[in-house]
Design a protein around this motif. Structure first.
Motif, PDB file in Angstrom:
ATOM      1  N   THR A  82       1.486  -1.126   4.674  1.00  0.00           N
ATOM      2  CA  THR A  82       1.895   0.034   3.885  1.00  0.00           C
ATOM      3  C   THR A  82       3.362  -0.108   3.502  1.00  0.00           C
ATOM      4  N   LYS A  83       3.619  -0.171   2.215  1.00  0.00           N
ATOM      5  CA  LYS A  83       4.997  -0.283   1.740  1.00  0.00           C
ATOM      6  C   LYS A  83       5.688   1.066   1.717  1.00  0.00           C
ATOM      7  N   THR A  84       4.950   2.098   1.256  1.00  0.00           N
ATOM      8  CA  THR A  84       5.547   3.422   1.062  1.00  0.00           C
ATOM      9  C   THR A  84       4.623   4.496   1.606  1.00  0.00           C
ATOM     10  N   LYS A 114      15.262   2.949   1.681  1.00  0.00           N
ATOM     11  CA  LYS A 114      14.901   2.862   0.266  1.00  0.00           C
ATOM     12  C   LYS A 114      13.561   2.163   0.069  1.00  0.00           C
ATOM     13  N   GLY A 115      12.709   2.822  -0.694  1.00  0.00           N
ATOM     14  CA  GLY A 115      11.412   2.266  -1.040  1.00  0.00           C
ATOM     15  C   GLY A 115      10.320   2.512  -0.028  1.00  0.00           C
ATOM     16  N   ARG A 116      10.672   3.000   1.155  1.00  0.00           N
ATOM     17  CA  ARG A 116       9.667   3.176   2.204  1.00  0.00           C
ATOM     18  C   ARG A 116       9.066   4.574   2.227  1.00  0.00           C
ATOM     19  N   PHE A 117       9.791   5.589   1.733  1.00  0.00           N
ATOM     20  CA  PHE A 117       9.312   6.958   1.876  1.00  0.00           C
ATOM     21  C   PHE A 117       9.544   7.793   0.617  1.00  0.00           C
ATOM     22  N   ARG A 154       0.822  -1.208   0.000  1.00  0.00           N
ATOM     23  CA  ARG A 154       0.000   0.000   0.000  1.00  0.00           C
ATOM     24  C   ARG A 154       0.863   1.267   0.000  1.00  0.00           C
ATOM     25  N   ILE A 155       0.270   2.350  -0.520  1.00  0.00           N
ATOM     26  CA  ILE A 155       0.937   3.651  -0.557  1.00  0.00           C
ATOM     27  C   ILE A 155       0.063   4.655   0.183  1.00  0.00           C
ATOM     28  N   ASP A 156       0.623   5.285   1.185  1.00  0.00           N
ATOM     29  CA  ASP A 156      -0.080   6.253   2.031  1.00  0.00           C
ATOM     30  C   ASP A 156       0.330   7.656   1.595  1.00  0.00           C
ATOM     31  N   THR A 157      -0.621   8.428   1.108  1.00  0.00           N
ATOM     32  CA  THR A 157      -0.310   9.777   0.605  1.00  0.00           C
ATOM     33  C   THR A 157      -0.557  10.880   1.629  1.00  0.00           C
ATOM     34  N   HIS A 158      -0.977  10.518   2.834  1.00  0.00           N
ATOM     35  CA  HIS A 158      -1.241  11.522   3.881  1.00  0.00           C
ATOM     36  C   HIS A 158      -0.604  11.010   5.168  1.00  0.00           C
TER      37      HIS A 158
END
Length: 351
Positions: free
Chosen positions: A89-91, A128-131, A46-50
């Motif tokens: 959440t991956k990123t 790497k890849g988390r943020f 998953r990608i969290d944008t907030h």
């Protein structure tokens, strides 16, 4: 020039005091290491944008002005990764929350914004890849803001820019901010927005912090201002993201559609129509992963305009995912909202 930076009331200073009214269990982060449900464990990309972070120099300034509260003081990279892992959440795309640097004078705002953005880039580089990150700008001075766009996006490789919904009593469609909007449009950049409380509207309701009513309202104000100032029509290449399901926007859509009918001068500012603009924007699910907000939002936009947002550390990522699952989204919808739509906006995370 009229002072643009905000008063100290434009913060989350009353957030903790609101817990009694809201129910502490609904807002305080739970143990990120607690066992997750199988549905949450099943999806790990998953990608969290907030998702918020707190750079040390910004926290120090907030402490010096007596603005720092517990979530900022307790934040750490380890805690945020633990929270992400609990929700699959991956990123997370890191952003600075209210008040950003709006409470500082222009010189300090420029300095702290740069240090904040460099810190986000360092965290991303170390994990790497988390943020990723939405870079903060010193909006007191447009020349400083433009230089920070260039540095953050070209050197630090930020995923986009993160602004507040208003500064002082100016919302993002105000002519003062036109240079930033024009540059973001030229770059076809992402513009993520986070609500605040405008100078006009602090402390209107006794015992009710601005997070409860004013944040959603200010999101709506800036959307309306962006649309009816003509900014949205001029900046078709900006990819706008609005927090918290657009605030009160879905409820007010019919009124907004009527505005050009009543006031003919607005027609030329919205040549593509009101709905064209509202339905091309993106909206996140922070504080909206529930059966009250989601039906209204999904009556306005299609699912491909909805992004997963947790508002960590003010909510846990797991709490938000559980809310989306409880709403009844199927796996295809979950994949779209929690990853697919974000990848479309930020293709570099499609790995």
């Amino acid at each position: 020039m009229k002072k643009l930076y905000c008063s100290c009331g434009v913060t989350r200073r009353n957030f903790l005091s609101s817990l009694a009214g809201l129910g502490a269990a609904t807002v305080l982060p739970t143990n990120a290491n607690a066992q997750s449900s199988p549905a949450i464990i099943g999806n790990r990309d998953r990608i969290d944008t907030h998702h918020h972070f707190f750079a040390p120099t910004l926290v120090a300034e907030m402490v010096s002005k007596k603005l720092a509260q517990k979530p900022a003081l307790d934040w750490s990279v380890k805690n945020t990764i633990d929270d992400m892992d609990a929700a699959g959440t991956k990123t997370s795309i890191l952003s600075a929350t209210t008040p950003q640097v709006s409470f500082l004078d222009p010189v300090m705002a420029k300095k702290i914004a740069r240090e904040n953005n460099e810190y986000a880039a360092k965290v991303a580089g170390d994990h790497k890849g988390r943020f990723g990150s939405f870079a903060m700008l010193p909006m007191q001075n447009m020349d400083d803001a433009l230089r920070e766009i260039e540095y953050s996006m070209d050197v630090l490789k930020a995923d986009g820019i993160g602004l507040l919904t208003s500064y002082g009593d100016k919302w993002l469609g105000h002519p003062f901010f036109a240079p930033v909007m024009e540059e973001l449009n030229r770059r076809k950049a992402i513009l993520y927005t986070h609500p605040t409380s405008a100078n006009c509207c602090n402390n209107l309701l006794p015992d009710t912090p601005p997070t409860v009513v004013e944040y959603g309202t200010d999101t709506t104000r800036t959307i309306v201002n962006i649309v009816f100032s003509g900014t949205a029509a001029k900046c078709q290449d900006i990819k706008f993201i609005f927090s918290h399901a657009g605030g009160t926007l879905p409820f007010l859509t019919e009124r907004l559609q009527k505005m050009p009918v009543i006031d003919k001068k607005l027609v030329e500012r919205v040549p593509n129509g009101v709905m064209h603009e509202l339905q091309r924007f993106y909206y996140d699910t922070a504080w909206a992963s529930n059966g009250y907000a989601l039906p209204s939002l999904l009556a306005l936009v299609s699912k491909d305009k909805v992004l997963f947002g947790s508002d960590y550390p003010y909510r846990t990522s797991e709490d938000n995912i559980k809310g989306l699952l409880a709403y009844g989204f199927n796996q295809q919808d979950m994949n779209l909202i929690t990853r697919g739509n974000a990848v479309k906006l930020m293709p570099r995370w499609n790995a």
